[in-house]
Design a protein around this motif. Structure first.
Motif, mmCIF file in Angstrom:
data_model
loop_
_atom_site.group_PDB
_atom_site.id
_atom_site.type_symbol
_atom_site.label_atom_id
_atom_site.label_comp_id
_atom_site.label_asym_id
_atom_site.label_seq_id
_atom_site.Cartn_x
_atom_site.Cartn_y
_atom_site.Cartn_z
ATOM 1 N N ALA A 12 0.818 -1.208 0.000
ATOM 2 C CA ALA A 12 0.000 0.000 0.000
ATOM 3 C C ALA A 12 0.859 1.269 0.000
ATOM 4 C CB ALA A 12 -0.917 -0.001 1.217
ATOM 5 N N ASN A 13 2.185 1.103 -0.132
ATOM 6 C CA ASN A 13 3.125 2.238 -0.102
ATOM 7 C C ASN A 13 2.977 3.074 1.164
ATOM 8 O OD1 ASN A 13 4.384 1.645 -2.569
ATOM 9 N ND2 ASN A 13 2.687 2.598 -3.677
ATOM 10 N N ARG A 14 2.746 2.390 2.281
ATOM 11 C CA ARG A 14 2.579 3.094 3.561
ATOM 12 C C ARG A 14 3.485 2.506 4.634
ATOM 13 N NH1 ARG A 14 -3.341 3.254 5.410
ATOM 14 N NH2 ARG A 14 -2.436 4.746 6.819
ATOM 15 N N LEU A 15 4.543 1.828 4.228
ATOM 16 C CA LEU A 15 5.371 1.081 5.164
ATOM 17 C C LEU A 15 5.927 1.960 6.275
ATOM 18 C CD1 LEU A 15 6.644 -1.572 5.983
ATOM 19 C CD2 LEU A 15 8.555 -1.057 4.473
ATOM 20 N N HIS A 16 6.677 2.996 5.930
ATOM 21 C CA HIS A 16 7.286 3.838 6.967
ATOM 22 C C HIS A 16 6.228 4.558 7.792
ATOM 23 C CE1 HIS A 16 11.242 3.837 4.571
ATOM 24 N NE2 HIS A 16 11.241 2.879 5.465
ATOM 25 N N GLU A 17 5.190 5.004 7.139
ATOM 26 C CA GLU A 17 4.108 5.690 7.862
ATOM 27 C C GLU A 17 3.527 4.792 8.946
ATOM 28 O OE1 GLU A 17 -0.508 6.989 7.068
ATOM 29 O OE2 GLU A 17 0.787 6.632 5.345
ATOM 30 N N LEU A 18 3.248 3.547 8.610
ATOM 31 C CA LEU A 18 2.621 2.641 9.571
ATOM 32 C C LEU A 18 3.606 2.139 10.631
ATOM 33 C CD1 LEU A 18 0.238 0.697 7.199
ATOM 34 C CD2 LEU A 18 -0.338 2.513 8.817
ATOM 35 N N LEU A 19 4.842 1.867 10.251
ATOM 36 C CA LEU A 19 5.818 1.415 11.236
ATOM 37 C C LEU A 19 6.141 2.500 12.254
ATOM 38 C CD1 LEU A 19 8.403 -0.666 9.178
ATOM 39 C CD2 LEU A 19 6.620 -1.497 10.712
ATOM 40 N N ARG A 20 6.113 3.741 11.818
ATOM 41 C CA ARG A 20 6.464 4.856 12.699
ATOM 42 C C ARG A 20 5.257 5.437 13.435
ATOM 43 N NH1 ARG A 20 10.845 7.762 8.637
ATOM 44 N NH2 ARG A 20 12.190 5.924 8.487
ATOM 45 N N LYS A 21 4.099 4.880 13.195
ATOM 46 C CA LYS A 21 2.866 5.339 13.840
ATOM 47 C C LYS A 21 2.968 5.138 15.350
ATOM 48 C CE LYS A 21 -1.618 6.359 13.382
ATOM 49 N NZ LYS A 21 -1.976 7.720 13.170
ATOM 50 N N GLU A 22 2.570 6.156 16.101
ATOM 51 C CA GLU A 22 2.642 6.106 17.563
ATOM 52 C C GLU A 22 1.272 5.818 18.156
ATOM 53 O OE1 GLU A 22 4.223 9.873 18.768
ATOM 54 O OE2 GLU A 22 5.931 9.690 17.424
ATOM 55 N N ASN A 23 1.284 5.093 19.265
ATOM 56 C CA ASN A 23 0.038 4.852 19.990
ATOM 57 C C ASN A 23 -0.228 6.020 20.941
ATOM 58 O OD1 ASN A 23 1.729 4.471 22.202
ATOM 59 N ND2 ASN A 23 1.475 2.250 22.249
ATOM 60 N N GLY A 24 -1.169 5.866 21.831
ATOM 61 C CA GLY A 24 -1.560 6.949 22.736
ATOM 62 C C GLY A 24 -0.489 7.377 23.727
ATOM 63 N N VAL A 25 0.509 6.532 23.952
ATOM 64 C CA VAL A 25 1.594 6.890 24.877
ATOM 65 C C VAL A 25 2.903 7.138 24.129
ATOM 66 C CG1 VAL A 25 0.606 5.832 26.944
ATOM 67 C CG2 VAL A 25 2.009 4.454 25.420
ATOM 68 N N LYS A 26 2.775 7.494 22.851
ATOM 69 C CA LYS A 26 3.904 7.865 21.997
ATOM 70 C C LYS A 26 4.926 6.741 21.846
ATOM 71 C CE LYS A 26 3.822 12.813 22.010
ATOM 72 N NZ LYS A 26 3.647 12.889 20.586
#
Length: 100
Positions: A12-26
């Motif tokens: 989906a060409n979103r690899l870095h975006e999704l891997l670097r996504k932070e949860n609620g506690v960063k």
């Protein structure tokens, strides 16, 4: 399962975006892998994104977390797989040296 999800994100060409996504506690998925002590997942994540050890930009780094949890083999893996390009930051202005 992690490898499969990585391939879906790559497709989906979103690899870095999704891997670097932070949860609620960063924290990222790398933090969870460190916390559970799963070195295989740490290696997998850093193989596809060697800069993942720099995230989050503010807050507790995966290296700090590995050090404070006494997961020294994972701390070494973080260092080697990122070619030393990773964050040392921790909470309250501390860094991985403080945790050690």
């Amino acid at each position: 399962m992690v490898s499969y999800l990585i391939e879906l994100a790559r497709g989906a060409n979103r690899l870095h975006e999704l891997l670097r996504k932070e949860n609620g506690v960063k924290e990222t998925a790398l933090h969870d892998a460190v916390r559970t002590g799963n070195e295989d997942i740490v290696v997998t994540l850093l193989t596809v994104d060697p800069e993942l050890g720099n995230y989050p930009e503010e807050g507790t780094s995966p290296l700090y977390l590995a050090t404070v949890l006494a997961k020294y083999a994972i701390a070494r893996t973080l260092h080697y797989k990122s070619n030393g390009n990773l964050s040392y930051s921790g909470p309250y202005g501390q860094n991985a040296l403080h945790a050690a």
